[in-house]
Design a protein around this motif. Structure first.
Motif, PDB file in Angstrom:
ATOM      1  N   TYR A 349       0.904  -1.251   0.095  1.00  0.00           N
ATOM      2  CA  TYR A 349      -0.004  -0.212   0.077  1.00  0.00           C
ATOM      3  C   TYR A 349       0.824   1.136  -0.013  1.00  0.00           C
ATOM      4  CZ  TYR A 349      -3.684  -3.081   1.597  1.00  0.00           C
ATOM      5  OH  TYR A 349      -4.623  -4.121   1.805  1.00  0.00           O
ATOM      6  N   VAL A 350       0.365   2.141  -0.912  1.00  0.00           N
ATOM      7  CA  VAL A 350       0.993   3.531  -0.591  1.00  0.00           C
ATOM      8  C   VAL A 350      -0.106   4.523  -0.122  1.00  0.00           C
ATOM      9  CG1 VAL A 350       1.952   5.546  -1.703  1.00  0.00           C
ATOM     10  CG2 VAL A 350       2.542   3.336  -2.641  1.00  0.00           C
ATOM     11  N   LEU A 351       0.164   5.247   1.088  1.00  0.00           N
ATOM     12  CA  LEU A 351      -0.707   6.163   1.737  1.00  0.00           C
ATOM     13  C   LEU A 351      -0.252   7.649   1.618  1.00  0.00           C
ATOM     14  CD1 LEU A 351      -1.500   3.902   5.060  1.00  0.00           C
ATOM     15  CD2 LEU A 351      -2.488   3.747   2.912  1.00  0.00           C
ATOM     16  N   ASN A 352      -0.983   8.454   1.938  1.00  0.00           N
ATOM     17  CA  ASN A 352      -0.770   9.878   1.787  1.00  0.00           C
ATOM     18  C   ASN A 352      -0.029  10.172   3.193  1.00  0.00           C
ATOM     19  OD1 ASN A 352      -0.506  12.585   1.270  1.00  0.00           O
ATOM     20  ND2 ASN A 352      -2.658  12.953   1.727  1.00  0.00           N
ATOM     21  N   ARG A 353       0.779  10.852   3.392  1.00  0.00           N
ATOM     22  CA  ARG A 353       1.644  10.993   4.644  1.00  0.00           C
ATOM     23  C   ARG A 353       0.866  12.026   5.566  1.00  0.00           C
ATOM     24  NH1 ARG A 353       7.463  12.257   5.752  1.00  0.00           N
ATOM     25  NH2 ARG A 353       7.880  11.767   3.530  1.00  0.00           N
ATOM     26  N   GLU A 354       0.308  12.863   4.876  1.00  0.00           N
ATOM     27  CA  GLU A 354      -0.520  13.994   5.716  1.00  0.00           C
ATOM     28  C   GLU A 354      -1.593  13.362   6.554  1.00  0.00           C
ATOM     29  OE1 GLU A 354      -0.321  17.241   7.274  1.00  0.00           O
ATOM     30  OE2 GLU A 354       1.050  16.987   5.771  1.00  0.00           O
ATOM     31  N   ASP A 355      -2.311  12.602   6.020  1.00  0.00           N
ATOM     32  CA  ASP A 355      -3.779  12.099   6.593  1.00  0.00           C
ATOM     33  C   ASP A 355      -3.858  10.612   6.476  1.00  0.00           C
ATOM     34  OD1 ASP A 355      -3.955  11.968   3.997  1.00  0.00           O
ATOM     35  OD2 ASP A 355      -5.494  13.350   3.972  1.00  0.00           O
ATOM     36  N   GLY A 356      -2.860   9.876   6.151  1.00  0.00           N
ATOM     37  CA  GLY A 356      -3.055   8.431   6.034  1.00  0.00           C
ATOM     38  C   GLY A 356      -3.822   7.914   4.934  1.00  0.00           C
ATOM     39  N   LYS A 357      -4.428   8.857   4.110  1.00  0.00           N
ATOM     40  CA  LYS A 357      -5.529   8.487   3.066  1.00  0.00           C
ATOM     41  C   LYS A 357      -4.765   7.419   1.990  1.00  0.00           C
ATOM     42  CE  LYS A 357      -9.512  10.890   3.761  1.00  0.00           C
ATOM     43  NZ  LYS A 357      -9.225  12.314   4.472  1.00  0.00           N
ATOM     44  N   PHE A 358      -5.656   6.521   1.634  1.00  0.00           N
ATOM     45  CA  PHE A 358      -5.261   5.519   0.656  1.00  0.00           C
ATOM     46  C   PHE A 358      -4.838   6.261  -0.740  1.00  0.00           C
ATOM     47  CE2 PHE A 358      -6.604   2.902  -2.884  1.00  0.00           C
ATOM     48  CZ  PHE A 358      -5.825   1.888  -2.749  1.00  0.00           C
ATOM     49  N   VAL A 359      -3.668   5.666  -1.166  1.00  0.00           N
ATOM     50  CA  VAL A 359      -3.350   6.273  -2.597  1.00  0.00           C
ATOM     51  C   VAL A 359      -3.208   5.036  -3.606  1.00  0.00           C
ATOM     52  CG1 VAL A 359      -1.522   7.321  -3.938  1.00  0.00           C
ATOM     53  CG2 VAL A 359      -1.941   8.044  -1.604  1.00  0.00           C
ATOM     54  N   SER A 360      -2.723   4.137  -3.340  1.00  0.00           N
ATOM     55  CA  SER A 360      -2.808   3.048  -4.299  1.00  0.00           C
ATOM     56  C   SER A 360      -2.413   1.490  -3.545  1.00  0.00           C
ATOM     57  CB  SER A 360      -1.780   3.085  -5.370  1.00  0.00           C
ATOM     58  OG  SER A 360      -0.435   3.093  -4.785  1.00  0.00           O
ATOM     59  N   ALA A 361      -2.527   0.405  -4.298  1.00  0.00           N
ATOM     60  CA  ALA A 361      -2.246  -0.943  -3.533  1.00  0.00           C
ATOM     61  C   ALA A 361      -2.187  -1.593  -4.815  1.00  0.00           C
ATOM     62  CB  ALA A 361      -3.395  -1.306  -2.748  1.00  0.00           C
ATOM     63  N   VAL A 362      -1.023  -2.462  -4.749  1.00  0.00           N
ATOM     64  CA  VAL A 362      -0.790  -3.803  -5.670  1.00  0.00           C
ATOM     65  C   VAL A 362      -0.117  -5.002  -4.903  1.00  0.00           C
ATOM     66  CG1 VAL A 362      -0.033  -2.177  -7.489  1.00  0.00           C
ATOM     67  CG2 VAL A 362       1.788  -2.824  -5.712  1.00  0.00           C
ATOM     68  N   PRO A 363      -0.435  -6.140  -5.473  1.00  0.00           N
ATOM     69  CA  PRO A 363      -0.222  -7.382  -4.762  1.00  0.00           C
ATOM     70  C   PRO A 363       1.317  -7.414  -4.791  1.00  0.00           C
ATOM     71  CG  PRO A 363      -1.643  -7.791  -6.864  1.00  0.00           C
ATOM     72  CD  PRO A 363      -1.197  -6.430  -6.815  1.00  0.00           C
ATOM     73  N   PHE A 364       2.018  -8.001  -3.757  1.00  0.00           N
ATOM     74  CA  PHE A 364       3.490  -8.007  -4.181  1.00  0.00           C
ATOM     75  C   PHE A 364       3.796  -9.719  -3.632  1.00  0.00           C
ATOM     76  CE2 PHE A 364       4.303  -8.886   0.440  1.00  0.00           C
ATOM     77  CZ  PHE A 364       3.416  -8.559   1.293  1.00  0.00           C
ATOM     78  N   LEU A 469      12.822 -12.279  -2.018  1.00  0.00           N
ATOM     79  CA  LEU A 469      13.063 -10.991  -1.921  1.00  0.00           C
ATOM     80  C   LEU A 469      12.813 -10.225  -3.171  1.00  0.00           C
ATOM     81  CD1 LEU A 469      14.533  -8.528  -0.157  1.00  0.00           C
ATOM     82  CD2 LEU A 469      16.625  -9.354  -1.163  1.00  0.00           C
ATOM     83  N   LYS A 470      12.188  -9.443  -3.318  1.00  0.00           N
ATOM     84  CA  LYS A 470      11.480  -8.480  -4.517  1.00  0.00           C
ATOM     85  C   LYS A 470      12.102  -6.852  -4.659  1.00  0.00           C
ATOM     86  CE  LYS A 470       7.436 -11.401  -5.281  1.00  0.00           C
ATOM     87  NZ  LYS A 470       7.013 -12.085  -3.814  1.00  0.00           N
ATOM     88  N   ALA A 471      12.454  -6.520  -5.398  1.00  0.00           N
ATOM     89  CA  ALA A 471      12.773  -5.151  -5.673  1.00  0.00           C
ATOM     90  C   ALA A 471      11.508  -4.437  -6.420  1.00  0.00           C
ATOM     91  CB  ALA A 471      13.958  -4.830  -6.552  1.00  0.00           C
ATOM     92  N   ILE A 472      10.741  -3.540  -5.642  1.00  0.00           N
ATOM     93  CA  ILE A 472       9.509  -3.208  -6.159  1.00  0.00           C
ATOM     94  C   ILE A 472       9.431  -1.606  -6.179  1.00  0.00           C
ATOM     95  CG2 ILE A 472       7.112  -2.722  -5.422  1.00  0.00           C
ATOM     96  CD1 ILE A 472       7.135  -5.437  -4.102  1.00  0.00           C
ATOM     97  N   ASP A 473       9.181  -1.192  -7.359  1.00  0.00           N
ATOM     98  CA  ASP A 473       8.974   0.214  -7.805  1.00  0.00           C
ATOM     99  C   ASP A 473       7.679   0.634  -7.159  1.00  0.00           C
ATOM    100  OD1 ASP A 473       7.986   2.537  -8.943  1.00  0.00           O
ATOM    101  OD2 ASP A 473       9.261   2.241 -10.743  1.00  0.00           O
ATOM    102  N   PRO A 474       7.687   1.552  -6.169  1.00  0.00           N
ATOM    103  CA  PRO A 474       6.294   1.831  -5.480  1.00  0.00           C
ATOM    104  C   PRO A 474       5.325   2.812  -6.300  1.00  0.00           C
ATOM    105  CG  PRO A 474       8.170   3.177  -4.788  1.00  0.00           C
ATOM    106  CD  PRO A 474       8.904   2.177  -5.704  1.00  0.00           C
ATOM    107  N   ASP A 475       5.883   3.457  -7.582  1.00  0.00           N
ATOM    108  CA  ASP A 475       4.797   4.128  -8.241  1.00  0.00           C
ATOM    109  C   ASP A 475       4.201   3.184  -9.071  1.00  0.00           C
ATOM    110  OD1 ASP A 475       6.110   6.340  -7.043  1.00  0.00           O
ATOM    111  OD2 ASP A 475       7.783   6.652  -8.728  1.00  0.00           O
ATOM    112  N   THR A 476       4.602   2.014  -9.664  1.00  0.00           N
ATOM    113  CA  THR A 476       3.963   1.253 -10.677  1.00  0.00           C
ATOM    114  C   THR A 476       3.559  -0.152 -10.019  1.00  0.00           C
ATOM    115  OG1 THR A 476       6.116   0.252 -11.603  1.00  0.00           O
ATOM    116  CG2 THR A 476       5.288   2.369 -12.264  1.00  0.00           C
ATOM    117  N   GLY A 477       4.249  -0.594  -9.087  1.00  0.00           N
ATOM    118  CA  GLY A 477       4.128  -1.826  -8.432  1.00  0.00           C
ATOM    119  C   GLY A 477       5.021  -2.829  -9.311  1.00  0.00           C
ATOM    120  N   GLU A 478       5.842  -2.542  -9.956  1.00  0.00           N
ATOM    121  CA  GLU A 478       6.403  -3.378 -11.027  1.00  0.00           C
ATOM    122  C   GLU A 478       7.818  -4.070 -10.018  1.00  0.00           C
ATOM    123  OE1 GLU A 478       9.630  -3.336 -14.861  1.00  0.00           O
ATOM    124  OE2 GLU A 478       8.489  -1.440 -14.288  1.00  0.00           O
ATOM    125  N   VAL A 479       7.720  -5.466 -10.188  1.00  0.00           N
ATOM    126  CA  VAL A 479       8.874  -5.994  -9.468  1.00  0.00           C
ATOM    127  C   VAL A 479      10.127  -6.150 -10.648  1.00  0.00           C
ATOM    128  CG1 VAL A 479       9.650  -8.334  -8.695  1.00  0.00           C
ATOM    129  CG2 VAL A 479       7.160  -7.749  -8.105  1.00  0.00           C
TER     130      VAL A 479
END
Ligand code: CA
Ligand code: CA
Length: 587
Positions: A349-364, A469-479
Motif C-alpha cells: 500500500y501507498v498512503l498519503n503522509r499527511e492524513d493516512g489516506k489511501f493512494v494505491s495498492a498492488v499485490p506483492f 526478496l523483491k525489488a518493487i517500484d512503489p509508483d508502478t508496483g513493478e517487480v
C-alpha cells in the motif's frame, strides 16, 4: 596532594557518564549520521537506508569478519534484534529477554542484563526480542512478561522497570520501544489470547505513564492518570461485547514521522480469528462488521494519544492478517510525501503522509485468494466464498467449511522489515509465497488461553521456493528483480548508497545484492539461520556491517508443513560484525 587528585577523579566519574548522552536531535538526525545507529529502522522514517558508499558494488567482495560475539548459554532460539550503535558501544537484545553492551572495536562484552522471567509467560511466537531504544543515559527494552525496562547505558544497572500489562492474561512484549520527545512509547503482544491492543507513552526519565490509547473501539484512553477519550464509537463496528476481548495487538511497535508530528502504529488481528463471531451485519451492510481499529494503521498525536487518522487494510479480518507491518515514510519520484507498507494480506500500500489516506495498492505476492484487488477507496474487493466458513452453519455446528487461503496466516510478509533505497527509489521487500488450509470452530474467551476459533496448516505454494526478496517500484508496483529462497525469509533488509541490498537467509547466508540487478555480489555463511536485522555504520574511516544469526521465530513453531520442510536448520546465537579494510575503499 596525590590523595586529593584521586578523590576528585572519583567524584567526576560518579557524576559524568562514560559515553555521551543521546538527545532528541540525535534521534531526529539518525538516518544522516553515519557514525551511529540510534533508532530501530536506521532513522525515524524506517527506510533502513545508509548514505554510506565507502562499501560499494566494486569493493564488497573484500568485506571480511571483524569480530563475532556469542550470546552464550542454552537460551538460543530466534535472534531478531536490530543492534544500536552509539559512541563506541553496540547494544543488542537476545532471546529470553536478554540485553548486551559490546565494545564495537573489539567485540568484547561490557555488560549483560538477564531479565528474571516468571513461570507461565505466554509468548505466542518464540521468545524473541527485536531490539532496544536509547535516549539520555538509558537504554530501554521490553520483556516477555510484558514489562519495559530502563537500564543505565554505561553499567547495565536497572534505572526503572514498569509493567505494560498482565502476562497471565497473555500479554508479552517483543518490539523495540520508540523514543519521541522524551517519551518512551510501546505497544503490546498477545493477539492470539484475546488481549486488547494498546499504545502507552511514558516519561523516559521516570517511567511514569503519560497516556494510553487502546486501539479497539469502546475502550477508554488515559492522559496524565485520568480518562481521556473513548477509542472510536462503542458498537459501531463490533457486535455485543466482542470488543472487550477484541485483539488488535500492537506487537511490532511503531514509528514517528516528524514531518507531520505523528506516531504511526499498526494493529494486529481482531480476536478471535473466527470472523463470523465478529460480524455485526452482512457483508453488504456498509462497515458495521469492520471491527475497528484491528488490522489497521493508526496515526496518533504524540502529545495526548488521540487518534488522528486510521486506515484499515483488512476489514472484518478472518485469516490472521495482522496489520502491524512497518510503515515507511518516503518521498516518491514526483516529490509527494508518502507512506508505504507491505501488509500480511499480500498487498503493498501507498498512503498519503499527511492524513493516512489511501493512494494505491498492488499485490506483492502471487496467488492472493481472499480479495480480487483493492478498490479506489482502499477497501478490499472480497471473494466471499474464500472466507473460511461459519461453523454455526455446519451440520454439527463444530467445524465450518475448510478453504485454501493465500497468503497463509504468517503473511505475504511478516514482521521482517523491508528497506527503501534513495539510490534507486525502490523498496526491497522480504516476502513469502505460501498458503494454508483454514477452518473455523466455536470458541469462547478464557483468560490466558488461546482465543482463535480456527484451525489451520501452512503449505508452500511452489515446489522450488517459499522466500522471495523483491525489488518493487512503489509508483508502478513493478517487480524489478526477485531472489528466491527455498525456505521462508524471516530477516530484515538494508539498502545502502553504495548500491547494495543486504539480507540473510534461514540457511545462514548473509548476502549483499546489487540494488539494480539483484545479482549476488557477496555472501558469508554465519552458521545458523538469519532472522535478525542488518545495520551499517562508520568507525575511524572504515565501514562496518553487523547482523545477528540465530534461527527461530514463528516459522518453526507454527509453520505446519513448512516447519517440517525446514526442520534441518540449526539454532544459534552469534552476532557477526564485518569490515571493509581501509586499503579496499575506493573513492
Ligand atoms: Ca545514525
Ligand atoms: Ca495475529
Amino acid at each position: 596532594m596525590k590523595r586529593f587528585a584521586i578523590a576528585v577523579t572519583a567524584a567526576l566519574l560518579s557524576t559524568t557518564a562514560l559515553h555521551a548522552e543521546v538527545t532528541e536531535e540525535m534521534l531526529l538526525n539518525d538516518a544522516a549520521s553515519t557514525q551511529d545507529v540510534l533508532t530501530n529502522g536506521m532513522g525515524r522514517h524506517l527506510q533502513r537506508y545508509s548514505p554510506l558508499d565507502t562499501l560499494n558494488k566494486e569493493n564488497v567482495e573484500n568485506l571480511v569478519p571483524a569480530w563475532a560475539f556469542s550470546l552464550g548459554g542454552e537460551k538460543q532460539r530466534g535472534q531478531e534484534t536490530q543492534p544500536i550503535v552509539h559512541d563506541g558501544v553496540m547494544y543488542i537484545t537476545g532471546s529470553y529477554s536478554r540485553m548486551y553492551a559490546i565494545d564495537i572495536k573489539t567485540g568484547k562484552e561490557i555488560w549483560q542484563y538477564d531479565a528474571r522471567l516468571p513461570e507461565g509467560i505466554l509468548p505466542c511466537c518464540d521468545v524473541v526480542n527485536r531490539g532496544a531504544a536509547i535516549y539520555g543515559d538509558n537504554v530501554y527494552f521490553g520483556t516477555l512478561d510484558a514489562r519495559i525496562v530502563a537500564l543505565n547505558k554505561d553499567t547495565g544497572d536497572v534505572v526503572w522497570n514498569k509493567k505494560i500489562a498482565d502476562y497471565k492474561a497473555g500479554y508479552s512484549y517483543t518490539a523495540a520501544p520508540l523514543i519521541v520527545k522524551g517519551l518512551v512509547i510501546t505497544g503490546n503482544s498477545g493477539g492470539e489470547f484475546g488481549i486488547v491492543g494498546e499504545i502507552q507513552a511514558r516519561d523516559a526519565e521516570s517511567g511514569d505513564l503519560v497516556w494510553t490509547r487502546p486501539v479497539i473501539e469502546g475502550h477508554m484512553g488515559t492522559l496524565n492518570g485520568e480518562e481521556s477519550t473513548m477509542t472510536g464509537t462503542l458498537n459501531a463496528t463490533w457486535p455485543g461485547d466482542m470488543w472487550k476481548t477484541g485483539g488488535g495487538a500492537t506487537w511490532l511497535g511503531g514509528s514517528y514521522d516528524a514531518d507531520t508530528d505523528t506516531l504511526v502504529f499498526g494493529t494486529g488481528n481482531p480476536a478471535p480469528w473466527n470472523s463470523h463471531l465478529r460480524n455485526a451485519g452482512t457483508p453488504t451492510d456498509g462497515n458495521s462488521g469492520d471491527n475497528l481499529y484491528a488490522a489497521s494503521r493508526l496515526g496518533i498525536d504524540p502529545s495526548n494519544g488521540e487518534i488522528k487518522w486510521h486506515y484499515q487494510t483488512t476489514p472484518r479480518e478472518g485469516w490472521d492478517y495482522d496489520g502491524v507491518n512497518e510503515v515507511v515514510a518516503y518521498t516518491d519520484r514526483d516529490g509527494n510525501d508518502r507512506f508505504a507498507t507491505a501488509d500480511r494480506n499480500g498487498f503493498f500500500y501507498v498512503l498519503n503522509r499527511e492524513d493516512g489516506k489511501f493512494v494505491s495498492a498492488v499485490p506483492f505476492v502471487k496467488d492472493i485468494s481472499w480479495a480480487s484487488g483493492i478498490d479506489e477507496n482502499g477497501r478490499p474487493i472480497f471473494i466471499e466464498e474464500n472466507r473460511p466458513g461459519d461453523p454455526a452453519s455446519s451440520a454439527d455446528g463444530k467445524k465450518g467449511d475448510v478453504v485454501f487461503s493465500s497468503p497463509g496466516f504468517l503473511g505475504g510478509k511478516n514482521w521482517m522489515p523491508m528497506a527503501f533505497s534513495a539510490n534507486t527509489g525502490n523498496f526491497y521487500v522480504p516476502s513469502n509465497e505460501w498458503g494454508m488450509d483454514i477452518w473455523n470452530e466455536p470458541i469462547t474467551y478464557k483468560k490466558g488461553a488461546a482465543y482463535l476459533g480456527s484451525g489451520f496448516t501452512i503449505k508452500p505454494n511452489y515446489e522450488d521456493h517459499i522466500g522471495s526478496l523483491k525489488a518493487i517500484d512503489p509508483d508502478t508496483g513493478e517487480v524489478k528483480w526477485e531472489y528466491k529462497d527455498e525456505a521462508p525469509l524471516w530477516g530484515g533488509v538494508m539498502a545502502t548508497a553504495g548500491g547494495l541490498v543486504f539480507t540473510g537467509t534461514p540457511s545462514g547466508e548473509f548476502i549483499a545484492f546489487d540494488d539494480e540487478t539483484g545479482d549476488k555480489l557477496w555472501s558469508f555463511q554465519t552458521g545458523s539461520g538469519i532472522v535478525g536485522q542488518p545495520i551499517t555504520w562508520e568507525q575511524d574511516g572504515e565501514q562496518y556491517v553487523t547482523v545477528i544469526s540465530g534461527w527461530g521465530g514463528a516459522v518453526p513453531l507454527w509453520g505446519g508443513e513448512v516447519a517440517k520442510k525446514v526442520s534441518y536448520l540449526n539454532q544459534g546465537g552469534m552476532l557477526w560484525t564485518f569490515r571493509l579494510p581501509r586499503q579496499y575503499a575506493s573513492k
